[in-house]
Design a protein around this motif. Structure first.
Motif, short mmCIF file in Angstrom:
data_model
loop_
_atom_site.label_atom_id
_atom_site.label_comp_id
_atom_site.label_asym_id
_atom_site.label_seq_id
_atom_site.Cartn_x
_atom_site.Cartn_y
_atom_site.Cartn_z
N MET A 422 51.96 55.02 53.93
CA MET A 422 51.55 54.66 52.58
C MET A 422 51.27 53.17 52.50
SD MET A 422 51.72 57.20 50.29
CE MET A 422 52.41 56.66 48.75
N PHE A 429 43.19 49.98 50.29
CA PHE A 429 42.33 50.05 49.12
C PHE A 429 42.98 49.74 47.79
CE2 PHE A 429 43.34 53.91 46.66
CZ PHE A 429 44.33 54.42 47.46
N ILE A 430 44.30 49.57 47.76
CA ILE A 430 44.93 49.41 46.44
C ILE A 430 45.16 47.95 46.15
CG2 ILE A 430 47.08 49.78 45.21
CD1 ILE A 430 47.29 52.41 46.16
N ALA A 431 44.92 47.59 44.91
CA ALA A 431 45.45 46.31 44.45
C ALA A 431 46.95 46.45 44.46
CB ALA A 431 44.97 46.04 43.03
N PRO A 432 47.71 45.48 44.70
CA PRO A 432 47.27 44.13 45.00
C PRO A 432 47.23 43.82 46.47
CG PRO A 432 49.59 44.17 44.55
CD PRO A 432 49.13 45.60 44.58
N ILE A 436 41.98 44.86 48.64
CA ILE A 436 41.42 44.71 47.31
C ILE A 436 41.21 43.24 47.00
CG2 ILE A 436 43.35 44.50 45.69
CD1 ILE A 436 40.51 47.00 45.49
N LYS A 439 38.04 42.61 48.64
CA LYS A 439 36.91 43.21 47.93
C LYS A 439 36.59 42.41 46.69
CE LYS A 439 36.06 47.76 49.39
NZ LYS A 439 37.15 48.69 49.59
N PHE A 440 37.63 41.93 46.03
CA PHE A 440 37.50 41.13 44.84
C PHE A 440 36.70 39.87 45.17
CE2 PHE A 440 38.63 39.54 40.90
CZ PHE A 440 39.43 38.42 40.93
N SER A 461 33.11 51.21 46.91
CA SER A 461 34.55 51.17 46.67
C SER A 461 35.01 52.36 45.86
CB SER A 461 34.98 49.85 46.02
OG SER A 461 34.26 49.59 44.88
N ALA A 462 34.12 52.93 45.02
CA ALA A 462 34.49 54.17 44.33
C ALA A 462 34.74 55.28 45.35
CB ALA A 462 33.38 54.59 43.36
N VAL A 465 38.11 54.71 47.14
CA VAL A 465 39.27 55.14 46.37
C VAL A 465 39.47 56.64 46.51
CG1 VAL A 465 40.07 55.50 44.02
CG2 VAL A 465 39.22 53.30 44.69
N PHE A 466 38.35 57.37 46.46
CA PHE A 466 38.46 58.83 46.51
C PHE A 466 39.10 59.31 47.79
CE2 PHE A 466 37.54 62.85 44.79
CZ PHE A 466 37.26 63.69 45.84
N THR A 469 42.91 58.09 48.25
CA THR A 469 43.89 58.68 47.34
C THR A 469 44.11 60.15 47.64
OG1 THR A 469 42.97 57.22 45.67
CG2 THR A 469 44.58 58.80 44.94
N LEU C 97 37.83 41.31 36.30
CA LEU C 97 37.84 42.13 37.52
C LEU C 97 39.25 42.52 37.91
CD1 LEU C 97 35.31 40.97 40.22
CD2 LEU C 97 35.51 43.17 39.17
N PHE C 101 40.71 46.27 38.45
CA PHE C 101 41.39 46.74 39.65
C PHE C 101 42.80 47.19 39.34
CE2 PHE C 101 38.01 46.39 42.28
CZ PHE C 101 37.57 45.12 42.58
N LEU C 105 44.51 50.77 39.92
CA LEU C 105 45.82 50.99 40.56
C LEU C 105 46.67 51.92 39.72
CD1 LEU C 105 47.96 50.24 42.68
CD2 LEU C 105 48.60 48.34 41.25
N LEU C 130 40.67 62.40 40.13
CA LEU C 130 40.15 61.53 41.18
C LEU C 130 38.62 61.51 41.16
CD1 LEU C 130 41.21 59.76 43.31
CD2 LEU C 130 41.46 61.69 44.81
N MET C 134 36.18 58.33 40.57
CA MET C 134 35.06 57.99 41.42
C MET C 134 33.79 57.88 40.59
SD MET C 134 33.97 59.58 45.07
CE MET C 134 33.49 61.21 44.62
N GLU C 137 34.19 54.38 38.36
CA GLU C 137 34.41 53.09 39.04
C GLU C 137 33.18 52.19 39.12
OE1 GLU C 137 37.82 52.23 39.48
OE2 GLU C 137 37.05 51.05 41.13
N PRO C 138 32.04 52.70 39.65
CA PRO C 138 30.91 51.79 39.80
C PRO C 138 30.53 51.12 38.49
CG PRO C 138 30.43 53.86 40.91
CD PRO C 138 31.68 54.06 40.14
#
Lengths: 631, 145, 293
Positions: A422, A429-432, A436, A439-440, A461-462, A465-466, A469, C97, C101, C105, C130, C134, C137-138
């Motif tokens: 995990m 991919f997760i903040a913080p 991420i 990516k930021f 990035s969408a 996340v998919f 997760t 931003l 994010f 999360l 989910l 997706m 998000e964009p």
């Protein structure tokens, strides 16, 4: 300079020892541990020594070294010809012949008069790469000690060539240090070819049909890259009499554009960008340490390393724009493909290519913010991805499958491993966590330079996340009172490595402001003359978020796991037909188990269709890139 | 202060009913009778529900299901038998598979007779059930101390 | 109105965060109550009292605590904490931003909670949540980008102080944002995962295995999120506070109107229409802004 030479030569010595000493004796492990610790410590020493200094160049002119390198190159060429003919494949023979022809002619004509002022150098970027190679590389070698015996137990049909395996691993580490510390392009080329052959041989370790196939595919593509690299440096020397990286960067752009594009091309192949991604996805048949070391944290990073070095030369040309687009397209297409993959290692491979695409795109843009984010991406990705590969390697043997769909309830069967995994996934991919942050930063860099890339980043990035997760959800599903815990079967060596890397993942996130100020900013100062204005408020917020997460999460787990007794346990809702939590009473009084499967959307994100589209676009971009450079 | 009277959530389950009472239960949600103005929501999930409205006379097959759903409801909870079949089995009580009413399986708190039970009776029954919910909650709190 | 804004802006960083943390559940609850009342009126019913969501939440806190496994509520707690954190960041004027994010999360934790229980309904709900994530998000990232392109800053405080209403420069982005706002507010046609109150979707989707206090926390977190989203809509009209406030609320009621007019889309249609709409409306706006820069 001694440290640099030590880092290049020492792993070589260890490799030889690994090959020569008899197998399965205690001494081997002792030597390995000492070697790995040394390989971690020396780059840190380098870091400390050079923290306040600028780039340093060293002279190591020796005719003997050059002859030696030439001899090795000829030997490797001959070896490739031998194994290719034995496997009845002739493309490598052709490529090697062309390559050798170019290099030998070059050596005997202008090579003897070539004057190289500084063969070695070190700057902050090299140090970052050396730290990655040293720390992650040795951690993985440590892991391999525990992994390889188990590998052979599971695959009794594979001949035990673990000495050869260890030899190749350490040889590879030596070559990687060579690449990041060499200033002479001939030397970079030499070490480059060594990594190619190491990679191909390691992929083919298993020696069955699929491995041999993948091995030759990797060999072919990387040899192609090598040929173009050779053409590039020969052209460079013939037109400018320069054979050194630092001098190359100071020359006028119009003269050196073609060689730079050639070298960038070699980097693209090594980093498995489209259209060359299939060698990396095919390389997943290799044992896990190979995937973790070569194909996620180090060798492919060598590809982006060389592209980042070349990026100042390509700046503001159409070639740079093509490079940026190739990176962007690779990023988006592979992120979308990863959605439809259920083979864990393939998901990781596509994710790797995706992140490398982002780094390449940053290199194409080459503003300070872009280079800053590229370096951050390299660091964070190397740590998290190698961790994930190692975890998947262990899971593969404990569960007997690489399929994500078989990883149900993993947290119950291998709790500590799941926790570590995990952390790795969160790092992706997760903040913080790291990615991420990168990516930021990358998004901000893109917006200023080219909004089209920012849009690609948004969609990509969408997709990211998919698929992450989805996988995360799979491994944390809990079923009360299930199954045996298999944790005790994981070897001590593997645990040590996993813990090191997990701690490293969290550490680089926490230490990210220091990495940024201490290492990356000085490098940017050297390159651009200014440093990007740091938004300290954002840093603080990110820091608070990480800290908050690191505090709240364990507290919650403790509270809900042990302190809170005020709850009643009931079954899951199965329409009232529960027999237990995973079976229900179906029609005709039958007992049906539930099955939970993820969405893979093969119809929309299927590999073949998307890959074909991506390859087509990427090849077009490549042609344009070379066309622009030649004309 | 008990809030159950203000926001009772109903789970409706059909245990071998002819669907007549079910239609009437859902009719009470329509604009004509509008159960939602009392804050009542019809939910499909026992874990979210306070009131279990059962129609039908409960047979051997649905006995286990009814028990299952009842077990998955959090306290305080109230069982409401809607329709005369749920109350006593009505004309089906001698059938070989019929158990004869919900109270043979679960402790029932409110009986709403009728064939089919009118929406007005159902609303009346739900409101009575809310009172009982409040009482149960008060009793629970006292027991905890 | 302007005086409220002035008071708000004179508060320090922590003051603004505190205002958000304390007031948002009340505002969000009232919004939810208005939602149900309006929906009922549109359907020809009377509908519950406006304070009904508060009664629901309070009742849920009084229910017995039941769980399927011990750890499912960990994710809900984290979901709540991070949503509040995102909202606090936004209303304190920080980087938009980072807010986006952080919200992502929080959403991820919610989805993981759904996965963790291992029940078919919540699993399916989590997958669909989910897919929704997706899908939007964009566009959300594009909103942040668009605002940066117009105002030159990512900080909400500076965006809110921009002299001209952003809507003039970002009509396409706003249109795209409206489209995905329907997803974020969980309204038909995009209420794939949870479906509020009277609707049902795969029993209760993600929240199937959560009950009592956990469910109440989920509800309240959604109120926080709604307030945050209405705040983001306000940003588009921030130059004139009155207009902004009215239009932000107006957008919310517009979403309720859409909710009552549409049936649920399939996930394929949701995902691809969102991406397409983002591409057409959002991307073209961004490119135009870049070109006329």
């Amino acid at each position: 300079m001694k440290a640099l030479i030590f880092l290049i030569v020492f792993p070589l010595g260890i490799a030889v020892l690994a090959a020569v000493l008899p197998p399965k004796i205690r001494l081997r492990r002792a030597i390995a541990v000492i070697a790995n610790i040394t390989l971690c410590v020396v780059p840190i020493y380098l870091l400390v020594t050079y923290l306040d200094k600028g780039p340093a160049f060293f002279q190591l002119e020796s005719h003997v070294i050059n002859i030696f390198m030439l001899a090795i190159e000829v030997f490797i060429a001959g070896f490739i010809v031998y194994i290719s003919i034995r496997a009845k494949r002739y493309l490598p023979v052709l490529l090697v012949a062309v390559q050798s022809l170019i290099m030998l002619t070059f050596e005997f004509t202008s090579g003897s008069t070539m004057q190289i002022e500084h063969s070695l150098f070190v700057d902050k970027f090299s140090i970052i790469m050396a730290l990655i190679v040293g720390i992650i590389g040795s951690a993985i070698c440590l892991y391999a000690i525990g992994y390889i015996p188990e590998y052979h137990e599971h695959h009794k049909e594979v001949k035990d060539r673990s000495r050869y395996f260890a030899f190749l691993l350490y040889l590879f580490l030596s070559a990687m240090f060579g690449i990041v510390f060499s200033n002479s392009l001939m030397w970079i080329y030499f070490f480059w070819e060594i990594t190619t052959i190491c990679s191909a041989l390691l992929i083919g370790y298993r020696n069955d049909k699929q491995s041999v196939e993948s091995s030759f595919r990797a060999l072919n593509m990387n040899l192609l890259g090598g040929v173009v690299f050779a053409v590039g440096i020969v052209y460079l020397h013939n037109s400018t009499h320069v054979m050194e990286l630092d001098k190359l960067l100071r020359l006028d752009q119009s003269i050196v554009l073609l060689p730079a594009v050639c070298i960038a091309f070699a980097g693209l192949v090594k980093a498995a960008q489209l259209p060359f991604s299939s060698w990396l996805t095919g390389a997943m048949v290799a044992p896990t340490p190979v995937s973790a070391l070569l194909h996620s944290s180090t060798m492919v990073k060598a590809g982006v390393y060389i592209i980042l070095r070349m990026s100042p030369v390509l700046e503001n040309t159409a070639a740079a724009k093509m490079l940026m687009l190739i990176g962007g397209v690779s990023f988006l297409v592979t992120a979308l493909i990863a959605i439809s993959q259920n083979n864990a290692k393939k998901v990781l491979a596509y994710s790797t290519i995706s992140n490398l695409g982002l780094i390449v795109a940053c290199a194409g843009i080459n503003t300070q913010a872009a280079v800053w984010s590229a370096l951050l991406l390299i660091i964070f990705h190397a740590v998290a991805k190698s961790l994930l590969f190692l975890c998947v390697g262990i899971i593969e043997y404990k569960l007997g499958s690489r399929d994500i769909e078989d990883m149900d309830y993993l947290i119950m069967r291998l709790p500590k491993l799941t926790a570590v995994m995990m952390i790795g996934m969160a790092g992706m991919f997760i903040a913080p966590f790291g990615m991420i942050i990168s990516k930021f930063v990358t998004l901000k860099a893109f917006i200023d330079a080219n909004p089209g890339m920012a849009i690609i980043l948004a969609y990509g990035s969408a997709a990211t996340v998919f698929f992450w997760t989805k996988w995360m959800g799979k491994i944390i599903s809990i079923q009360h009172g299930v199954t045996e815990v298999m944790e005790h079967l994981v070897s001590r060596w593997e645990w040590i490595t996993l813990y090191i890397l997990a701690v490293a993942t969290v550490f680089v996130c926490l230490a990210f402001p220091f990495i940024s100020f201490g290492l990356i900013d000085p490098y940017l100062l050297e390159k651009f003359g200014t440093i990007p204005v740091a938004d300290t408020f954002n840093f603080i917020i990110v820091f608070i978020t990480i800290l908050g997460l690191l505090i709240i999460l364990p507290l919650c787990l403790l509270y809900f796991g042990f302190v809170n007794k005020n709850y009643k346990r009931v079954g899951t809702y199965l329409g009232g037909g529960n027999i237990d939590n995973v079976t229900f009473e179906g029609a005709m009084a039958s007992s049906q188990p539930i099955g939970l499967r993820n969405y893979y959307m093969e119809k929309y994100f299927g590999e073949t269709r998307l890959l074909n589209a991506g390859v087509f676009v990427a090849v077009t971009l490549l042609f344009i890139m070379f066309g622009v450079a030649v004309l | 202060m008990s809030w159950f009277k203000r926001s009772p959530w109903v789970l409706h389950y059909n245990a071998t009913s002819c669907n007549g009472c079910d239609i009437e239960v859902f009719a009470s949600l329509t604009p004509m009778y509008d159960l939602e103005r009392f804050g009542i929501i019809s939910t499909g999930n026992p874990k979210h529900a306070d009131i279990l409205a059962i129609t039908g006379s409960v047979n051997v097959k649905s006995e286990q299901v009814v028990k299952n759903i009842y077990d998955q409801m959090p306290n305080p909870k109230v069982v409401m038998a809607v329709g005369i079949c749920a109350t006593s089995g009505c004309v089906f009580q001698d059938c070989y598979n019929v158990l004869g009413g919900v109270d043979k399986v679960l402790p029932v708190d409110v009986y709403v007779p009728g064939c089919a039970a009118r929406p007005e009776s159902i609303i009346d029954g739900v409101l009575k059930a809310c009172e009982i919910l409040q009482e149960k909650h008060a009793r629970q709190k006292k027991e905890k101390r | 109105m302007t005086s409220i804004i002035e008071i708000y802006q004179s508060l320090g960083l922590f003051g603004r965060m505190a205002v958000f943390v304390v007031m948002a559940p009340f505002i969000g609850g009232i919004l939810a109550g208005l939602d149900r009342k309006l929906t009922a009126r549109m359907q020809g019913r009377v509908g519950p009292p406006i304070r009904q969501p508060f009664f629901d939440a309070l009742k849920l806190f009084q229910k017995e605590r039941i769980v399927v496994n011990k750890f499912q509520n960990v994710y809900i707690v984290l979901f709540c904490v991070f949503t509040i954190f995102s909202g606090a960041l936004f209303f304190a004027g920080a980087d938009i931003l980072l807010t986006v994010f952080s919200l992502a999360l929080a959403g991820t934790f919610f989805i993981l909670g759904g996965f963790c229980v291992g029940s078919p309904y919540s699993h399916l709900g989590a997958e669909r949540e989910l897919i929704q994530m997706m899908a939007y998000e964009p566009m959300v990232i594009l909103v942040a980008m668009g605002m940066y392109q117009v105002t030159g800053s990512f900080k909400v405080a500076e965006i809110a102080q921009y002299h001209a209403p952003l809507i003039l420069y970002l009509p396409g982005v706003f249109a795209g944002f409206l489209y995905i706002l329907t997803i974020k507010f969980r309204k038909s046609p995009f209420d794939l995962a949870i479906s509020h109150h009277a609707h049902q979707e795969i029993v209760r989707g993600l929240t199937t295995e959560f009950s009592g206090p956990a469910l109440a926390v989920i509800e309240i977190t959604h109120w926080y999120e709604n307030v945050l989203l209405v705040g983001m809509v306000y940003l588009f009209f921030a130059a004139n506070p009155w207009v902004g406030f009215i239009l932000a609320l107006g957008t919310y009621f517009f979403e309720i109107f859409i909710d009552n007019n549409y049936a649920r889309f399939k996930w394929q249609l949701t995902l691809f229409s969102s991406w397409l709409f983002t591409a057409v409306a959002g991307v073209s706006n961004i490119i135009v802004l870049y070109a006329i820069r």
